[in-house]
Design a protein around this motif. Structure first.
Motif, short mmCIF file in Angstrom:
data_model
loop_
_atom_site.label_atom_id
_atom_site.label_comp_id
_atom_site.label_asym_id
_atom_site.label_seq_id
_atom_site.Cartn_x
_atom_site.Cartn_y
_atom_site.Cartn_z
N UNK A 130 28.65 35.28 61.18
CA UNK A 130 28.71 35.40 62.06
C UNK A 130 27.03 35.96 62.12
N UNK A 131 26.90 36.77 63.79
CA UNK A 131 25.68 38.17 63.69
C UNK A 131 26.55 38.86 62.89
N UNK A 132 25.81 39.58 61.36
CA UNK A 132 26.77 40.80 60.64
C UNK A 132 26.21 40.91 59.57
N UNK A 133 26.19 42.38 59.72
CA UNK A 133 26.09 42.49 58.03
C UNK A 133 27.22 41.92 56.54
N UNK A 134 27.91 41.46 57.31
CA UNK A 134 28.64 40.68 55.85
C UNK A 134 27.54 39.28 56.00
N UNK A 135 27.42 38.96 57.05
CA UNK A 135 26.18 37.49 57.03
C UNK A 135 24.82 37.66 56.01
N UNK A 136 24.95 39.03 57.08
CA UNK A 136 23.61 38.95 56.53
C UNK A 136 23.35 39.03 55.19
N UNK A 137 24.13 40.02 54.31
CA UNK A 137 24.10 40.16 53.62
C UNK A 137 24.60 38.52 51.96
N UNK A 138 25.26 37.38 52.69
CA UNK A 138 26.02 36.33 52.54
C UNK A 138 24.18 35.21 52.41
N UNK A 139 23.09 35.70 53.41
CA UNK A 139 21.96 34.95 53.39
C UNK A 139 20.78 35.44 53.02
N UNK A 140 21.08 37.05 52.31
CA UNK A 140 20.21 37.37 51.74
C UNK A 140 20.57 37.25 49.87
#
Ligand code: HEM
Ligand code: HEM
Length: 311
Positions: A130-140
């Motif tokens: 989703x649009x959250x910091x968890x997915x941001x970590x995963x994308x990075x």
């Protein structure tokens, strides 16, 4: 040649050793770092993938799989430990006196475990994006891994190209050759006539080697300022001018020699430009890999802190 923008030993450049990479990195899959210790790290990475997949498949929590179940925490913990260990490569590489394994072994572990991390991190998230910091970590994490993959391809491709292009000489030696060619071209041109001397002098002064990585990547490391077109066009123009008019005896011989030398100087410049381009392509991914690692560590900290605060 104008030296104002020339960097005889650009930061990314290494003189004699091809490509400035550890020799173990420049060999193939079997004798290079990927196969270190009989593919020990590949086997371990495959084992980790198999165990995580099996556990995820057998795991059937009542509320559905997610990062907050016992398996979710376990995989998240393993993923975080992997990320910290992979980030430590940057420190280990700079500790030349360390006895903790070899750089070759560390790099092998780095690549294989880094690839396994994609599966571990994704299973941990239970595919909840989703649009959250968890997915941001995963994308990075994905960005770091993808840039790392490019790095492995670059390390297996460019060292050989660099060695072949350098033809047994170092970049510094090629630069010295270029300076010598400039001097000889100038003295020959002054022996031809004043006009030729001026023309050649202007061409040499207008030539510069950019030290900007962007130019290197675009194959525009060698630049001819205030001229239409590149060094090739400049060479053609001088050659055409020299070819006009009737020349005889010593004059004709000098002009022929000058044209020859100009062509040699041009090929030296081409070689240098190619060397800088290969180098840039071999190092550019680290400009993504390393900063993205830092961003990943920050996002991961945010992710872990937020789940402990809000769960
Ligand atoms: C000690 C390490 C970790 C802990 C304790 C942890 C904890 C959690 C928890 C409790 C959840 C469930 C949150 C929810 O469903 O809303 C979760 C979800 C998630 N985690 Fe982690 N995690 C860790 C490491 C990682 C790592 C290494 C990654 C990837 C780089 C990651 C990426 C995600 C993602 C993408 C989700 C799904 C978010 C969602 O449900 O919207 N986590 N994590
Ligand atoms: C999230 C996972 C990863 C993290 C956090 C990470 C982090 C790092 C760091 C900090 C360095 C040191 C850079 C330096 O010292 O300049 C590095 C180097 C490197 N990484 Fe990764 N990396 C990861 C995954 C990968 C993957 C999956 C691959 C390959 C498929 C890879 C390939 C490399 C290579 C080839 C080097 C350079 C080694 C050298 O120049 O000696 N990395 N990585």
């Amino acid at each position: 040649m104008s030296t104002s923008t020339v960097s005889p030993s650009p930061p990314s450049g290494v003189a004699a050793a091809p490509a400035g990479t550890p020799p173990s990195l420049s060999r193939g899959v079997h004798d290079g770092f990927l196969g270190h210790a009989d593919f020990r790290w590949l086997k371990l990475a495959l084992l980790l993938c198999a165990a995580s997949t099996l556990a995820y498949w057998r795991h059937a929590p009542v509320a559905g799989a997610n990062g907050g179940t016992w398996l979710g925490y376990t995989l998240g913990g393993i993923g975080t430990a992997l990320i910290l260990a992979l980030s430590a490569l940057g420190i280990r590489r700079r500790r030349y006196s360390s006895r903790l394994g070899t750089v070759r072994g560390w790099t092998s572990a780095h690549v294989w475990l880094g690839l396994a991390l994609v599966l571990v991190g994704t299973l941990h998230s239970a595919f909840e994006f989703g649009w959250n910091i968890h997915t941001l970590a995963w994308l990075l994490m994905l960005l770091v891994v993808l840039s790392g993959l490019y790095g492995v391809v670059a390390y297996s491709r460019y060292p050989a190209l660099i060695t072949a292009n350098r033809a047994g000489k170092s970049r510094d030696q090629w630069l010295i050759d270029l300076d010598e060619a400039d001097e000889r071209v100038l003295s020959l041109a002054s022996a031809v006539d004043r006009e030729t001397h001026l023309l050649v002098l202007r061409a040499i002064e207008a030539t510069a080697i950019s030290n900007r990585m962007r130019d290197h990547l675009r194959g525009r490391a060698v630049q001819v300022r205030a001229a239409n077109g590149g060094a090739g066009t400049m060479l053609e123009r001088i050659t055409a001018q020299l070819a006009t008019g009737r020349r005889t005896g010593d004059d004709a011989r000098r002009v022929a020699e000058l044209i020859d030398l100009l062509a040699r100087r041009h090929s030296l410049l081409t070689r240098l430009g190619r060397d800088l381009a290969f180098h840039a392509r071999m190092r550019v991914w680290l400009m993504l890999h390393v900063p993205m690692t830092l961003a990943l560590l920050a996002a991961l900290t945010g992710h872990i802190v937020s789940v402990f605060l809000y769960w």
